[in-house]
Design an enzyme around this catalytic site. Structure first.
Site, short mmCIF file in Angstrom:
data_model
loop_
_atom_site.label_atom_id
_atom_site.label_comp_id
_atom_site.label_asym_id
_atom_site.label_seq_id
_atom_site.Cartn_x
_atom_site.Cartn_y
_atom_site.Cartn_z
N ASP A 471 -64.57 -27.30 16.72
CA ASP A 471 -64.78 -25.90 16.35
C ASP A 471 -63.98 -25.53 15.09
O ASP A 471 -63.03 -26.22 14.71
CB ASP A 471 -64.34 -25.03 17.54
CG ASP A 471 -65.09 -23.70 17.60
OD1 ASP A 471 -65.71 -23.32 16.60
OD2 ASP A 471 -65.03 -23.05 18.66
N ASP A 541 -73.07 -18.37 18.86
CA ASP A 541 -72.34 -17.86 20.03
C ASP A 541 -73.19 -16.88 20.82
O ASP A 541 -72.80 -16.46 21.91
CB ASP A 541 -71.05 -17.16 19.59
CG ASP A 541 -69.90 -18.15 19.46
OD1 ASP A 541 -70.05 -19.30 19.91
OD2 ASP A 541 -68.85 -17.77 18.90
#
Ligand code: GLA
Length: 721
Positions: A471, A541
C-alpha cells in the site's frame, strides 16, 4: 518485416496487425512524423512521402512542421519533447538525425518498467540517433512495433556527450502530431473512492492538459490520454490511445495550434521534474505505449489488455488463476486479535476461500492510523504466536496467508523515525507536512531502499507469506531529498520512482511465488508501472457494488480485468451507506480478482450458503474472466444499466454480466447486444436456452432485471446442433 526502411524516400514505416506509423528524415536531417493510422499497403513505401502523405512539401515554417521530436529555440514554440538548459543558461536545442539501426525483438529499459517480448519474432525495434551538435546532447529514440497488434512503444535515451553540464527541463516519452483537430479527447478522471471516470471532450485551440504532480500517478488522473474521431463509439471509429508505463508524476497534453493541428503528448511533468546531466551521464524516459484502433474504444482496450496482461505483467502469477481471498480490513479495521482472525479464517475456509489477508494493524503498536509505520515487527499483544504462528495455523486450515504493508512510509511516532528522522522527504527549516499522520520515506537514498528490502523480505521469509498487499497512502509534500545537492533537488520525485522500482524488482524477484497486489488508498497508483512488478491492483477503496460498476468500467479502458481487485463487502456499504443485494455484490466482484472484505461471522446461514455457491462459480469462471476478451456493452455512465462480457479466445464461451441500478416501471425489457461471438454458432445457456450467435449480436438478448440494484450473469457456450 514490421519495420521497412526506404532509403530513397528516407522513411521508416513501422507496421503490425492493421496499423502503420511512418517517420521521415528530411533533407535537413530533421525527424518528421508522417502518419499513424490504418495499415498502409507495402508498395506505398516506394512513393514520394510528400505526395503520399498529402504534404505540399516539407518546406514549411519550423513552427508547423510535423516534428516527431519537437525541440525549442529554432522556431518551434510548443512543448518540447526534450528541453535542455545549457551551462550558459540558454535553452536552444537542435536535434538532427545521425544514424538509425534496426534489431529484432525489444530491449528492456534500464531501471524502468517496460513491456517485453518473449521471442524476437514478436516485435522489431528501430533506434534513431539524433544529436545537438552545440551541446553534444545525443538522443536515441527507441521505437518497438508489435507484430500481432501494431502497438508501438517509444522511449528516449539521453546522453551528454559534450564537455559541459546540462539540465534536462522537459522530457516527453511520446509527442505525436495530427493534421486535424476535429477530434475528441478521452481521459480517466476521479478522486479517492471514485477513480477513473471516463471523460470525453472536444479538443480545441490551446492546451488540454491532465497531470499529476503528487509523486504518484494518482486518483485524480491516470497516465493515459486518447484522441478519437467524433463518430467513435465503443465499437466503431478510430482511436489513438497513449499510456505511460510509469507510477509517478506525469503530464499528458493535447495542444491544438492556430492551424487546427492537434498534438498528443505524454511524459514527465516539468513542474516536478528536472535532471542534471554531467558529461557522460545518461537518462532514460519512461515508455509510452501507443495503441491505434479503427474499431472504437473496445478495439483499443483489447489491445491494451492483451499487451498488459501478457507482456507487461511478469512472474509465476501472470498466467495462473488468482486465489479467492478474504481481507479483514472492512471486517475488523484495527480491532482484532488472533482468535478473531482465526474465526474469520475458519468460516472463510469453510465456504471455499483460498487466501486469508491480514490488513493494516498487525505491527508495532498500531491500533489506529496514527503510528508505527516503518516498524515492521509483529504486535505480540494482538498476535502472541507471532506471524509465523498465525501463518502455520492458516496453512493448516488449507489457506494461503497474505499480509498488508505500507513500506514507503514512516509514522513520526515510530522507532524508525526516532532512529532516522532525516530518512523522510523534507526541506530543512520547514515543517514536515503530515497526511494520515505519516511522512514519505526518501526512497532516493540507497540505505532507505535497503532498509525496506530487508524489512519486507525478512517478514516474508519468517512468516512464509504467500501474498503481499503493498500500500501507499499519501502523496508527497516537501518532495525534496536532503541528500541531493541543490541543483539536483528537482530530481527527487523521479529518483524516488527509480528507488521504488529497484526495491520492487529486488523483492519480487527474490520471492517469485508470492502474489503481490499494489494499492494506494485504493486505486491511487493503478498504472502500468506498478503492473510490471505486481500483477494486480486494489481498484478502489469504494467497495459499493453500484459505484464499482463505474470504477471497473472506466478502469477497463486501459487495464485488463485480471489486474483489478474486486471484493464483496458488508451492507450498509462503508463508503456509501447503500444496501445492495449479495447477489449483485458477487456479480460485480466476479469481474475482477474476486474476494471478500467483511466479517463472515456477521453473515446468516443463507448468506453463507450463497457466498459458497458464489465462490464455486468464481472458481469455474475465473480462467474466462482472466483471459477472455472483455467487451464493454452498456455504459453505467450513460444509463441506469451496465453490461459487459468476457469472450473466450475461440469465441465459443461467453460470460455476460448485466446490472441494473434503479428500477423504472412500465419499460421494455433491457436488450443487450453481445459482441465478438461466432455469428453462425448456436449458444446455449446453463438452463438450456439456445440463441443464434448473429441474433445475440445484432438483435441482442433480452434481460428482465427486477428491483433496484439487481444483476444477472449468464454463461453461454457454443454448441453444435
Ligand atoms: C488503504 C487501503 C485500504 C486499507 C487501508 C489500511 O486505505 O486502500 O484497503 O488497506 O489503507 O490502512
Amino acid at each position: 518485416m514490421p519495420i521497412e526502411c526506404n532509403v530513397s524516400a528516407r522513411t521508416w514505416t513501422l507496421s503490425g496487425e492493421n496499423v502503420s506509423y511512418v517517420l521521415h528524415r528530411d533533407e535537413q536531417d530533421r525527424l518528421l512524423h508522417l502518419y499513424w493510422g490504418p495499415r498502409l499497403p507495402g508498395n506505398a513505401l516506394h512513393w514520394n512521402p510528400a505526395d503520399y502523405f498529402s504534404f505540399a512539401s516539407f518546406d514549411l515554417p519550423v513552427a508547423v512542421l510535423p516534428h516527431e521530436l519537437p525541440v525549442c529555440g529554432t522556431g518551434w514554440y510548443g512543448t518540447p519533447t526534450v528541453g535542455i538548459r545549457s551551462e550558459n543558461g540558454d535553452e536552444v536545442v537542435d536535434l538532427r538525425v545521425v544514424s538509425a539501426e534496426l534489431r529484432p525483438g525489444k530491449p528492456p529499459l534500464a531501471d524502468l518498467p517496460s513491456v517485453y517480448t518473449e521471442s524476437d519474432e514478436e516485435a522489431e525495434t528501430l533506434s534513431i540517433l539524433l544529436q545537438d551538435k552545440v551541446t553534444g546532447l545525443t538522443v536515441t529514440a527507441l521505437y518497438s512495433v508489435f507484430e500481432y497488434s501494431g502497438i508501438i512503444t517509444r522511449s528516449l535515451f539521453l546522453r551528454n556527450d559534450g564537455n559541459t553540464t546540462m539540465t534536462v527541463t522537459s522530457l516527453l516519452s511520446a509527442s505525436v502530431p495530427f493534421w486535424r483537430s476535429d477530434l475528441d479527447a478521452v481521459h480517466l478522471n476521479g478522486a479517492w473512492a471514485r477513480e477513473r471516470s471516463i471523460v470525453r471532450m472536444p479538443v480545441g485551440p490551446g492546451d488540454l492538459r491532465i497531470s499529476s504532480a503528487r509523486g504518484a500517478s494518482g486518483h485524480e488522473e491516470n497516465p493515459f490520454l486518447a484522441l478519437c474521431e467524433k463518430k467513435t463509439d465503443e465499437n466503431t471509429g478510430c482511436v489513438w490511445g497513449a499510456s505511460l508505463v510509469y507510477s509517478g508524476s506525469f503530464q499528458a497534453l493535447c495542444h491544438v495550434d492556430n492551424f487546427g493541428h492537434a498534438r498528443l503528448s505524454l511524459g514527465m511533468n516539468p513542474e516536478v521534474f528536472s535532471w542534471v546531466l554531467d558529461p557522460g551521464e545518461t537518462l532514460t524516459s519512461p515508455e509510452a505505449v501507443l495503441v491505434f484502433s479503427d474499431s472504437g474504444f473496445n478495439g483499443m482496450s483489447h489491445k491494451f489488455h492483451k499487451l498488459y496482461r501478457e507482456r507487461l505483467v511478469r512472474g509465476s502469477w501472470r498466467d495462473r488463476p488468482r486465489p479467492v481471498l478474504i481481507n479483514n480490513w472492512e471486517g475488523t479495521y484495527f480491532d482484532f486479535d488472533e482468535d478473531r482472525l482465526l474465526s474469520i479464517a475458519e468460516k472463510a475456509a469453510g465456504i471455499g476461500v483460498e487466501l486469508f489477508v491480514l490488513d493494516d494493524g498487525w505491527f508495532g503498536k498500531r491500533n489506529s492510523d496514527n503510528c508505527s509505520l516503518g516498524d515492521w515487527e509483529v504486535n505480540p499483544e494482538k498476535l502472541p504466536g507471532g506471524l509465523s504462528g498465525l501463518s502455520a495455523r492458516l496453512h493448516n486450515m488449507g489457506l494461503r496467508f497474505g499480509l498488508w504493508f505500507e513500506p514507503e512510509m514512516v509514522s513520526p511516532d515510530s522507532k524508525l523515525y526516532r532512529a532516522h528522522p532525516d530518512w523522510c522527504l523534507h526541506v530543512e527549516g520547514r515543517p514536515r507536512t503530515e497526511a494520515r499522520q505519516q511522512l514519505v520515506l526518501d526512497l532516493t537514498r540507497t540505505e532507505v531502499q535497503d532498509y525496506i528490502i530487508s524489512a519486507v523480505s525478512s517478514v516474508i521469509s519468517s512468516s512464509s507469506l504467500d501474498y503481499i498487499k503493498w500500500d501507499m497512502n499519501r502523496n508527497m509534500t516537501e518532495a525534496y531529498s536532503v541528500s541531493l545537492p541543490p541543483e539536483r533537488r528537482k530530481e527527487t520525485q523521479h529518483r524516488y520512482m527509480l528507488g521504488l522500482y529497484r526495491i520492487l524488482e529486488t523483492v519480487v524477484s527474490s520471492f517469485p511465488d508470492v502474489l503481490f497486489e499494489s494499492c494506494s488508498g485504493g486505486g491511487g497508483r493503478f498504472d502500468p508501472g506498478m503492473l510490471y512488478y505486481m500483477p494486480q491492483t486494489w481498484t478502489s477503496d469504494d467497495t459499493d457494488a453500484v459505484e464499482r460498476l463505474k470504477v471497473q468500467y472506466g478502469t477497463s479502458f486501459v487495464y485488463p480485468a485480471s489486474a483489478m481487485g474486486a471484493h464483496v463487502s458488508a451492507i450498509p456499504n462503508h463508503q456509501t451507506g447503500r444496501k445492495v443485494s449479495l447477489n449483485m455484490r458477487g456479480d460485480v466482484a466476479l469481474s475482477g480478482n474476486f474476494g471478500f472484505e467483511l466479517d463472515p461471522a456477521k453473515l446468516s446461514e443463507e448468506e453463507l450458503d450463497e457466498a459458497k455457491r458464489m465462490i464455486s462459480r468464481v472458481k469455474r469462471l475465473r480462467n474466462l474472466t482472466r483471459e477472455g476478451t472483455f467487451w464493454r456493452l452498456i455504459s453505467p455512465f450513460e444509463t441506469r444499466h451496465a453490461a459487459w462480457s468476457f469472450v473466450s479466445e475461440d469465441r465459443r464461451e461467453v460470460l455476460l454480466c448485466v446490472y441494473q441500478t434503479l428500477s423504472v416501471p412500465n419499460t421494455a425489457p433491457l436488450r443487450v447486444p453481445l459482441m465478438g461471438l461466432l455469428p453462425d454458432a448456436w449458444y446455449e445457456t446453463e438452463d438450456g436456452r439456445r440463441f443464434f450467435g448473429a441474433a445475440l449480436m445484432y438483435q441482442g438478448i433480452t434481460m428482465s432485471l427486477r428491483g433496484d440494484f439487481s444483476s444477472s450473469v449468464l454463461l453461454l457456450k457454443a454448441r453444435s446442433l
